[in-house]
Write an enzyme that holds these catalytic residues in place. Sequence first.
Site, PDB file in Angstrom:
ATOM      1  N   TYR A  88      11.267 -37.101 -15.339  1.00  0.00           N
ATOM      2  CA  TYR A  88       9.833 -36.830 -15.342  1.00  0.00           C
ATOM      3  C   TYR A  88       9.283 -36.879 -13.920  1.00  0.00           C
ATOM      4  CZ  TYR A  88       9.067 -41.852 -14.660  1.00  0.00           C
ATOM      5  OH  TYR A  88       9.069 -43.133 -14.153  1.00  0.00           O
TER       6      TYR A  88
ATOM      7  N   ARG B 216       3.342 -50.960 -12.070  1.00  0.00           N
ATOM      8  CA  ARG B 216       3.898 -51.487 -10.827  1.00  0.00           C
ATOM      9  C   ARG B 216       3.233 -52.816 -10.492  1.00  0.00           C
ATOM     10  NH1 ARG B 216       2.954 -48.141  -5.414  1.00  0.00           N
ATOM     11  NH2 ARG B 216       0.914 -49.128  -5.573  1.00  0.00           N
TER      12      ARG B 216
ATOM     13  N   SER C 130      11.946 -45.141 -10.182  1.00  0.00           N
ATOM     14  CA  SER C 130      10.851 -44.215  -9.916  1.00  0.00           C
ATOM     15  C   SER C 130      10.762 -44.057  -8.404  1.00  0.00           C
ATOM     16  CB  SER C 130       9.525 -44.748 -10.471  1.00  0.00           C
ATOM     17  OG  SER C 130       8.480 -43.828 -10.214  1.00  0.00           O
TER      18      SER C 130
ATOM     19  N   ARG D 154      -3.393   2.940   8.445  1.00  0.00           N
ATOM     20  CA  ARG D 154      -3.704   1.687   7.754  1.00  0.00           C
ATOM     21  C   ARG D 154      -2.495   0.761   7.764  1.00  0.00           C
ATOM     22  NH1 ARG D 154      -8.129   2.328   4.005  1.00  0.00           N
ATOM     23  NH2 ARG D 154      -8.831   4.483   3.861  1.00  0.00           N
TER      24      ARG D 154
ATOM     25  N   GLU E 202      11.677 -46.586  -2.690  1.00  0.00           N
ATOM     26  CA  GLU E 202      10.775 -46.065  -1.658  1.00  0.00           C
ATOM     27  C   GLU E 202      11.245 -46.401  -0.255  1.00  0.00           C
ATOM     28  OE1 GLU E 202       6.909 -48.068  -2.157  1.00  0.00           O
ATOM     29  OE2 GLU E 202       7.955 -49.538  -3.396  1.00  0.00           O
TER      30      GLU E 202
ATOM     31  N   HIS F 199      -5.157 -43.341   1.811  1.00  0.00           N
ATOM     32  CA  HIS F 199      -5.818 -44.055   0.715  1.00  0.00           C
ATOM     33  C   HIS F 199      -6.925 -43.208   0.109  1.00  0.00           C
ATOM     34  CE1 HIS F 199      -8.954 -46.781  -0.907  1.00  0.00           C
ATOM     35  NE2 HIS F 199      -7.910 -47.396  -1.428  1.00  0.00           N
TER      36      HIS F 199
ATOM     37  N   ARG G 106      -1.058 -48.693 -10.752  1.00  0.00           N
ATOM     38  CA  ARG G 106      -1.086 -49.551  -9.558  1.00  0.00           C
ATOM     39  C   ARG G 106      -1.962 -50.769  -9.846  1.00  0.00           C
ATOM     40  NH1 ARG G 106      -2.024 -43.911  -6.614  1.00  0.00           N
ATOM     41  NH2 ARG G 106      -3.361 -43.846  -8.441  1.00  0.00           N
TER      42      ARG G 106
ATOM     43  N   LYS H 248       0.827  -1.211   0.000  1.00  0.00           N
ATOM     44  CA  LYS H 248       0.000   0.000   0.000  1.00  0.00           C
ATOM     45  C   LYS H 248       0.859   1.257   0.000  1.00  0.00           C
ATOM     46  CE  LYS H 248      -3.304  -0.165   2.975  1.00  0.00           C
ATOM     47  NZ  LYS H 248      -4.472  -0.473   2.141  1.00  0.00           N
TER      48      LYS H 248
ATOM     49  N   MET I 161      -5.704  -7.242   8.447  1.00  0.00           N
ATOM     50  CA  MET I 161      -5.191  -6.396   9.527  1.00  0.00           C
ATOM     51  C   MET I 161      -6.071  -5.166   9.673  1.00  0.00           C
ATOM     52  SD  MET I 161      -1.098  -6.889   8.949  1.00  0.00           S
ATOM     53  CE  MET I 161      -1.191  -6.603   7.183  1.00  0.00           C
TER      54      MET I 161
ATOM     55  N   GLY J 169      -7.926  -7.099   4.161  1.00  0.00           N
ATOM     56  CA  GLY J 169      -8.889  -7.262   5.233  1.00  0.00           C
ATOM     57  C   GLY J 169      -8.379  -8.016   6.443  1.00  0.00           C
TER      58      GLY J 169
ATOM     59  N   ARG K  29      -2.882  -1.357  -6.129  1.00  0.00           N
ATOM     60  CA  ARG K  29      -2.120  -2.583  -5.883  1.00  0.00           C
ATOM     61  C   ARG K  29      -2.483  -3.586  -6.959  1.00  0.00           C
ATOM     62  NH1 ARG K  29      -5.300  -4.432  -0.374  1.00  0.00           N
ATOM     63  NH2 ARG K  29      -7.335  -4.736  -1.321  1.00  0.00           N
TER      64      ARG K  29
ATOM     65  N   GLY L 256       9.207 -43.498  -5.074  1.00  0.00           N
ATOM     66  CA  GLY L 256       7.897 -43.484  -4.424  1.00  0.00           C
ATOM     67  C   GLY L 256       7.996 -42.641  -3.171  1.00  0.00           C
ATOM     68  N   THR L 257       7.810 -41.351  -3.327  1.00  0.00           N
ATOM     69  CA  THR L 257       8.128 -40.430  -2.230  1.00  0.00           C
ATOM     70  C   THR L 257       7.141 -40.508  -1.067  1.00  0.00           C
ATOM     71  OG1 THR L 257       7.002 -38.688  -3.487  1.00  0.00           O
ATOM     72  CG2 THR L 257       9.397 -38.796  -3.654  1.00  0.00           C
ATOM     73  N   ASN L 258       5.953 -41.075  -1.285  1.00  0.00           N
ATOM     74  CA  ASN L 258       5.031 -41.234  -0.154  1.00  0.00           C
ATOM     75  C   ASN L 258       5.642 -42.182   0.879  1.00  0.00           C
ATOM     76  OD1 ASN L 258       3.319 -39.693  -1.674  1.00  0.00           O
ATOM     77  ND2 ASN L 258       1.940 -41.363  -2.207  1.00  0.00           N
ATOM     78  N   ASP L 259       5.993 -43.397   0.443  1.00  0.00           N
ATOM     79  CA  ASP L 259       6.573 -44.364   1.368  1.00  0.00           C
ATOM     80  C   ASP L 259       7.988 -43.975   1.774  1.00  0.00           C
ATOM     81  OD1 ASP L 259       4.381 -45.916   1.628  1.00  0.00           O
ATOM     82  OD2 ASP L 259       5.115 -47.627   0.480  1.00  0.00           O
TER      83      ASP L 259
ATOM     84  N   CYS M  70       6.913 -40.880  -8.696  1.00  0.00           N
ATOM     85  CA  CYS M  70       5.496 -41.215  -8.854  1.00  0.00           C
ATOM     86  C   CYS M  70       4.713 -41.043  -7.560  1.00  0.00           C
ATOM     87  CB  CYS M  70       5.337 -42.649  -9.366  1.00  0.00           C
ATOM     88  SG  CYS M  70       6.039 -43.906  -8.278  1.00  0.00           S
TER      89      CYS M  70
END
Length: 885
Positions: free
Chosen positions: A863, A612, A776, A91, A757, A450, A556, A21, A102, A100, A334, A778-781, A843
């Site tokens: 990828y 897989r 590949s 202000r 993984e 899941h 899967r 501002k 602050m 809005g 702004r 498996g970044t979750n596990d 993946c």
Amino acid sequence: MRWLEPFHTDRVPDPARLGGKGAGLVSMQQAGFPVPPGFVITSDTCRQYFENENTFPDDLWTEVEDAVSGLEEETGKSFGGASNPLLLSVRSGAAVSMPGMMDTVLNLGLNRPAVAGLAELTGNARFAWESYRRFIQMFAEIVFDVPSARLAAAVTSARSRAGAGGGALPVAAEQELVGRLAQIVQGVARRPIPDDPMEQLRLAIGAVFDSWTNRRAVDYRRTNNIPDHLGTAVTIQTMVFGNAGGESGTGVAFTRHPATGEPTFYGEYLPNAQGEEVVAGLRTPLSLGALSEQLPSIHQQLTEIAARLEAKYRDMQDIEFTVEHGKLWMLQTRTGKRTARAAVRIAIDLVHEGIISREEAVRRVTPGRIDELLHPVVKPGPADVVLAVGLPASPGGASGTVVFDPDEAHELAAQGHPVVLVRTETSPDDFHGMVAAAAVVTTRGGVTSHAAVVARGMGKSCVVGCGDIEVDYGAQLFSASGTEVSKGDWITVDGTTGSVYQGRVETASPELDEYFETLMDWADGFRRLRIRANADTPGDARTARQFGAEGIGLCRTEHMFFGEDRTAAMREMIMAPNAVLRAEALAVLEPLLTHDFEGIFEVMDGYPATVRLLDPPLHEFLPGHAETVREIVSLKLHLREAVDLVDIDRLLAEINRLEATLDRIERVSESNPMLGHRGCRLGIAYPEITEMQARALFTAAVRCHDRGIDVQPEVMVPLVAFPSEFRSQEALIREVAGRVFAEHGMSVAYIVGTMIELPRAALAAGEIAQDAEFFSFGTNDLTQTTIGLSRDDSGRFLPGYISRGVIQEDPFRSLDIDGVGELVRTGVERGRASRPDLKIGVCGEHGGDAASIAFFDEIGLDYVSCSPYRVPVARLAAAHSALQV
């Protein structure tokens, strides 16, 4: 250090220091626009204020007093004086817009002598006393924390007694109301609003600084990833009055339509009003057309200034303005907030108008905004009731009647009824119900649970970890916020915000237009990373291709084992006592899987498809333990009452079958199945499972190849920890492939790789890559096993970790780069050291997260793969990453 900056400075305005501002006002002043004089207390001051335990820097007030004296000299007015009084607005203004969130105080500097002076100056006593009342009301709420409801009730009561409705009060009624408000302030705050204008200013500046830490500001920063340390600047500006009577008013305007992006001057205007009444929605405004009719010269001047501002800032501007006695004043400019649809169109239009480049257009649209375009949007009204709030697992909105059973969801959906499946948690057995449901809600689980993963893959709205909901399956209802919602009642799920609403709430369907396609085409021209999709069915694959996926990064196969015609065969295989009988049971599944693979290869003609092999533990294919015990007990009770020998024999046979099943359930159950007998370990123990899947896959591949389809299968072995595990499964896969190719007299090119993984796999990547042709991640596990967090259970405490600053981000939502990311980096370096041409992708769910994608691009992955509905997000994020280099 200088703690403030006057508007008339020659220095280039820095938004980080002056706030958006303040920087905008300084810039407009320098460009010659009509801006009321003022100055900015910098964000440096705010940070110092908090470091000093909410105390101003020692020399700040000297600078403030000098700046106020400068305003008095510039305007010819006296701050708090009884003649020609100077009034100020105070202000907030952060470097990143937080509209809005602050606080603001207007009409500061008024006391009873100043009110008299203002009345004499304007010849309008009603206006002077109304301004004083507004000041008391705002100052009391913002500075002294007097409940706004009590103040508003007093105003409403005064209007009622005077018969003023929503109009102006007579002078006497305003004077009486000022006295009443002063009594409320004294009663609540135990002190009066000070008459000394400098004391008013000191308290107001402190209150605006303090508003940086109020709950709504903190929540906004959390939601929008704005750092807490930035602090806010404070803009002190000479008041101009849109409520000064005739030829006065106030408004907000956008240089382009903020909802559609159309290049039309759009805004709202209120005659005889102050700006807060427009911004806060206290009165229903008119369109800018009303301004053009009432004050045509002002409208023309405003239109010209708006065009100049957009040209100056090279983007759509959000403008606040006030007209005082026929003179236009600019109070703010702004970069305007806009919908995702508008953001895309404005970026494209600005390129076509020669204002920005294609690169800048792509950078201006954040990946998160693209995600908003792909799902229905919930549009709640003021009467809509939020029952509960959980984790926003899959964006979009949907309404339906509540069901608790996946079979019932399937049946009702088949009859054309929209349903929302509400579960404590979901499992693969619930898959058909999730497919049928319009949306899914779970009381447990995190954003990679899941329910979350499957829902995102299907583009269904999903809220998980909704701890405020208590499900009673027996009574077929859930409780939330003191409300009971029964089966058949309507609810609405907003997977974008995590909110669950009572009843039906309006939703808007997404429409992807030529502007979206143009932006995506430009993004594709800049990115290096390829984008694939996680797709388990031909339908998922088609959706992925429609969104621009360049292959399947994760198919899967476990989802191919579920369904009425498949689960029974899989359970028969598990119950079989030897390999021969297991192979016979699996033979029932093979043609079904072959058909599924053919459908996927057909859709992915000319693109790779990574398949897989079976990953989950066997217990997931069996009935639940408690459910089976209940069935056995129920049958035994019926047996006691049976008298017919045929019924007795039937019941005994069923009891024996279920007891055998229960025995198998108990034998295959594990204390920690996610770290147990699953993945390649299952394939090694039961090679007939790997053999059947490989035969189905390669049979589908040669059939498609025979029909002229360009098939590019990539076979992925899951949960490898030791190189020997991979070699064992790879040998079997290649043996099956050779047999299938010999049977059909043709072959197709394929590669065999593994999912990384487990931390050991990342560390042993060099040795694994001697045999594996692709990795590949498996970044979750990998996140679970590296950090020691369950992705399903950690949702109970991770939000608290984040809110307390223990960690900055949910590691299942955005990759833990310093920990898990280092394992990924190590795996890439060691893998390619052994095999330089090693193809490497991701993946896990992080493949659709913009910050994670930037890291994957940096370390040279080929990828990323994500849910089909996240593909456009990933395409744009990859382009952003490439353009930052």
